[in-house]
Design a protein around this motif. Structure first.
Motif, mmCIF file in Angstrom:
data_model
loop_
_atom_site.group_PDB
_atom_site.id
_atom_site.type_symbol
_atom_site.label_atom_id
_atom_site.label_comp_id
_atom_site.label_asym_id
_atom_site.label_seq_id
_atom_site.Cartn_x
_atom_site.Cartn_y
_atom_site.Cartn_z
ATOM 1 N N LEU A 123 10.974 8.121 2.146
ATOM 2 C CA LEU A 123 10.119 9.213 1.676
ATOM 3 C C LEU A 123 10.913 10.185 0.806
ATOM 4 O O LEU A 123 10.401 10.675 -0.213
ATOM 5 N N ALA A 124 12.141 10.470 1.209
ATOM 6 C CA ALA A 124 12.994 11.358 0.405
ATOM 7 C C ALA A 124 13.255 10.736 -0.965
ATOM 8 O O ALA A 124 13.233 11.427 -1.996
ATOM 9 N N PHE A 125 13.492 9.426 -0.993
ATOM 10 C CA PHE A 125 13.700 8.720 -2.258
ATOM 11 C C PHE A 125 12.456 8.801 -3.142
ATOM 12 O O PHE A 125 12.542 9.071 -4.351
ATOM 13 N N ILE A 126 11.271 8.595 -2.555
ATOM 14 C CA ILE A 126 10.024 8.619 -3.323
ATOM 15 C C ILE A 126 9.744 10.023 -3.851
ATOM 16 O O ILE A 126 9.342 10.193 -5.015
ATOM 17 N N ARG A 127 9.948 11.039 -3.010
ATOM 18 C CA ARG A 127 9.698 12.420 -3.462
ATOM 19 C C ARG A 127 10.610 12.781 -4.634
ATOM 20 O O ARG A 127 10.176 13.451 -5.585
ATOM 21 N N SER A 391 -1.581 8.921 1.650
ATOM 22 C CA SER A 391 -0.982 9.661 0.545
ATOM 23 C C SER A 391 -0.193 8.692 -0.324
ATOM 24 O O SER A 391 0.230 7.628 0.127
ATOM 25 N N TYR A 392 -0.008 9.072 -1.585
ATOM 26 C CA TYR A 392 0.775 8.234 -2.483
ATOM 27 C C TYR A 392 2.208 8.094 -1.989
ATOM 28 O O TYR A 392 2.796 7.008 -2.062
ATOM 29 N N ALA A 393 2.791 9.188 -1.493
ATOM 30 C CA ALA A 393 4.189 9.153 -1.059
ATOM 31 C C ALA A 393 4.380 8.157 0.082
ATOM 32 O O ALA A 393 5.330 7.362 0.081
ATOM 33 N N PHE A 394 3.481 8.166 1.059
ATOM 34 C CA PHE A 394 3.611 7.256 2.191
ATOM 35 C C PHE A 394 3.397 5.810 1.735
ATOM 36 O O PHE A 394 4.126 4.902 2.160
ATOM 37 N N LEU A 395 2.397 5.583 0.878
ATOM 38 C CA LEU A 395 2.150 4.234 0.368
ATOM 39 C C LEU A 395 3.382 3.703 -0.365
ATOM 40 O O LEU A 395 3.816 2.565 -0.143
ATOM 41 N N LEU A 396 3.954 4.519 -1.235
ATOM 42 C CA LEU A 396 5.115 4.083 -2.013
ATOM 43 C C LEU A 396 6.338 3.891 -1.132
ATOM 44 O O LEU A 396 7.152 2.991 -1.371
ATOM 45 N N ALA A 397 6.472 4.729 -0.093
ATOM 46 C CA ALA A 397 7.605 4.572 0.829
ATOM 47 C C ALA A 397 7.512 3.254 1.587
ATOM 48 O O ALA A 397 8.521 2.569 1.804
ATOM 49 N N ALA A 400 8.321 0.459 -0.775
ATOM 50 C CA ALA A 400 9.750 0.389 -1.079
ATOM 51 C C ALA A 400 10.541 -0.386 -0.037
ATOM 52 O O ALA A 400 11.727 -0.667 -0.247
ATOM 53 N N ARG A 401 9.906 -0.739 1.084
ATOM 54 C CA ARG A 401 10.595 -1.583 2.069
ATOM 55 C C ARG A 401 10.902 -2.954 1.487
ATOM 56 O O ARG A 401 11.847 -3.616 1.898
ATOM 57 N N ASP A 402 10.077 -3.390 0.532
ATOM 58 C CA ASP A 402 10.314 -4.651 -0.162
ATOM 59 C C ASP A 402 11.292 -4.396 -1.306
ATOM 60 O O ASP A 402 11.058 -3.537 -2.158
ATOM 61 N N ARG A 403 12.357 -5.168 -1.339
ATOM 62 C CA ARG A 403 13.414 -4.912 -2.325
ATOM 63 C C ARG A 403 12.990 -5.155 -3.760
ATOM 64 O O ARG A 403 13.655 -4.683 -4.693
ATOM 65 N N VAL A 404 11.897 -5.898 -3.960
ATOM 66 C CA VAL A 404 11.453 -6.106 -5.345
ATOM 67 C C VAL A 404 10.895 -4.808 -5.937
ATOM 68 O O VAL A 404 10.758 -4.709 -7.162
ATOM 69 N N TRP A 405 10.552 -3.849 -5.062
ATOM 70 C CA TRP A 405 10.048 -2.569 -5.541
ATOM 71 C C TRP A 405 11.184 -1.547 -5.533
ATOM 72 O O TRP A 405 11.284 -0.689 -4.672
#
Length: 455
Positions: A123-127, A391-397, A400-405
């Motif tokens: 989440l910190a990375f996405i923010r 939320s967008y942040a949670f979805l993107l976080a 991001a668990r998948d390394r292709v993202w």
């Protein structure tokens, strides 16, 4: 000690010491059957009893807690060792059981803490990433009497950096006052953003990024249906001059004389209406390319989508959409897979609405599944967002668990792809010839506009 036989019993009499402590009491123990003690050598019995009496009395008879017999000192050395061995085994088994219980309780807790720690890191990375690049959300249509301060606060909480605002005109206004209603909608959008410090209408990709850097929400204004253009190239150019930077060829259920919608309202359709896009429609596409306006095709019929993708000179846009195999509902535009497969050739972008499918709210796992599906069919350079569960942040976080993202892929997803096609449309500006054609009268004669006769 004197031991005297008495009718098959042995009576043990402790020797009384005159120097014993006053509080000590004399004890007398009688062993009932001689057979019970015949296995023990008499000298040892005598020795044990003597030693106990010298200490002031015999020890009371108790059960060994480890199951090895009495603790009164009458066990043999072999039994004593066996008892200790059993006791050690019991303690080892109990220790192993305690350790297993502790591990069973501790490992899930440790994993949960680890997972929570990793989520916070993502989440910190996405923010941080969302402060570097604008998250662009499509199809923002404010309701009348909306509290825009609350709306802006909600956008900031969702980390939205830019929105696409299509000016919506009712389909029933076609052939009537659709153009006037569109002009009034443009005027309203300009007045609203002028009165709100947190929003700013932008007309280019550079302006969008600069507005995001200032901490404001960038608004890219567009026309929500070709019927609002009055089948006129002049009206199209005028809308561009007023700040519109994209136009939907058709809106839902609203076929125009030059392009077919995915669904139709029968009484509003010309008898000779096309089921795709006709020659005048292609001229409209070329003129949009010439002036640098994005072509939005999400509500076109399937043949019209394919024709537009193959005709347009610049990348197209699909807003508020979803793969047809994933969601075939009215709240989003369902896009067939073979149309998604044409996006790489054209360079266009589909902006996925992942908030709901019909009346059913989507969860994060379903949203990620849809994103990865479109990435597989169309490619990472052709995906954007238009709504998210939670939320967008949670979805993107979670994505991001998948390394292709990684960093670059997520930046493309949140808005980088839309900025790219906006720049490509701007690059093509004024490189095509000017078109001055009028729509053939036979295409509109049954529902003719109220217009002055041409000379």
């Amino acid at each position: 000690m004197n031991t005297v036989p008495n009718h098959g019993f042995i009576e043990v009499h402790p020797i009384h010491h005159h120097q014993h402590q006053p509080h000590c009491k004399q004890q007398c123990f009688v062993f009932t059957e001689i057979a019970d003690i015949v296995e023990l050598p008499p000298p040892e019995i005598t020795k044990i009893a003597s030693e106990k009496m010298q200490n002031g009395g015999l020890t009371s008879y108790t059960k060994d807690p480890c199951g090895g017999g009495s603790s009164g000192g009458l066990d043999s050395p072999t039994d004593s060792q066996a008892s200790k061995s059993r006791c050690r085994r019991i303690l080892v088994v109990m220790g192993i059981m305690v350790l297993c219980i502790a591990m069973a309780a501790g490992i899930p807790l440790a994993l949960q803490l680890r997972q929570s720690s990793l989520l916070e890191a993502r989440l910190a990375f996405i923010r941080r990433l969302l402060t570097e690049a604008p998250l662009i959300e499509s199809s923002w249509s404010p309701a009348r009497n909306m509290n825009y301060s609350n709306s802006m606060q909600e956008m900031r909480q969702k980390y939205v950096g830019a929105v696409l605002w299509p000016i919506v005109v009712p389909c029933a206004a076609q052939y009537l006052d659709a153009v006037q209603l569109a002009l009034e909608g443009v005027d309203e959008a300009k007045r609203i953003t002028a009165a709100t410090e947190a929003m700013h209408i932008v007309e280019s990709a550079d302006e969008m990024e600069q507005t995001h850097i200032r901490g404001e929400v960038a608004v890219l204004m567009g026309i929500g249906g070709g019927h609002a253009l009055g089948t006129s190239l002049a009206v199209l150019r005028s809308m561009h001059l007023l700040g519109a930077r994209f136009a939907s060829i058709t809106s839902l259920d609203c076929t125009t004389p030059w392009a077919a919608s995915t669904r139709n309202i029968d009484y509003l359709i010309e008898g000779n209406a096309t089921n795709s896009i006709n020659d005048f429609g292609k001229i409209m596409l070329f003129e949009m390319n010439r002036i640098g306006m994005l072509i939005e095709i999400s509500h076109l019929s399937e043949p019209a989508m394919v024709a537009t993708l193959r005709t347009a000179k610049a990348p197209v846009l699909l807003i508020n959409s979803a793969p047809q195999s994933f969601c075939n509902s009215t709240n989003v535009a369902p896009i067939p897979d073979h149309v998604l497969g044409l996006l790489p050739e054209n360079g266009g972008v589909i902006m996925l609405n992942l908030e709901r499918c019909g009346d059913r709210l989507l969860n994060v796992r379903e949203a990620i599944k849809a994103i990865n599906y479109v990435r597989k069919v169309a490619g990472v350079d052709h995906i954007g967002l238009s709504g998210a569960p939670k939320s967008y942040a949670f979805l993107l976080a979670e994505l991001a668990r998948d390394r292709v993202w990684g960093n670059a892929a997520i930046k493309k997803l949140i808005g980088g792809n839309v900025v790219r096609i906006l720049r490509e449309a701007e690059t093509l500006k004024n490189r095509l010839p000017l078109y001055e054609e009028w729509i053939p009268h036979e295409l509109i004669e049954s529902n003719s506009y109220c217009r002055y006769p041409e000379s």
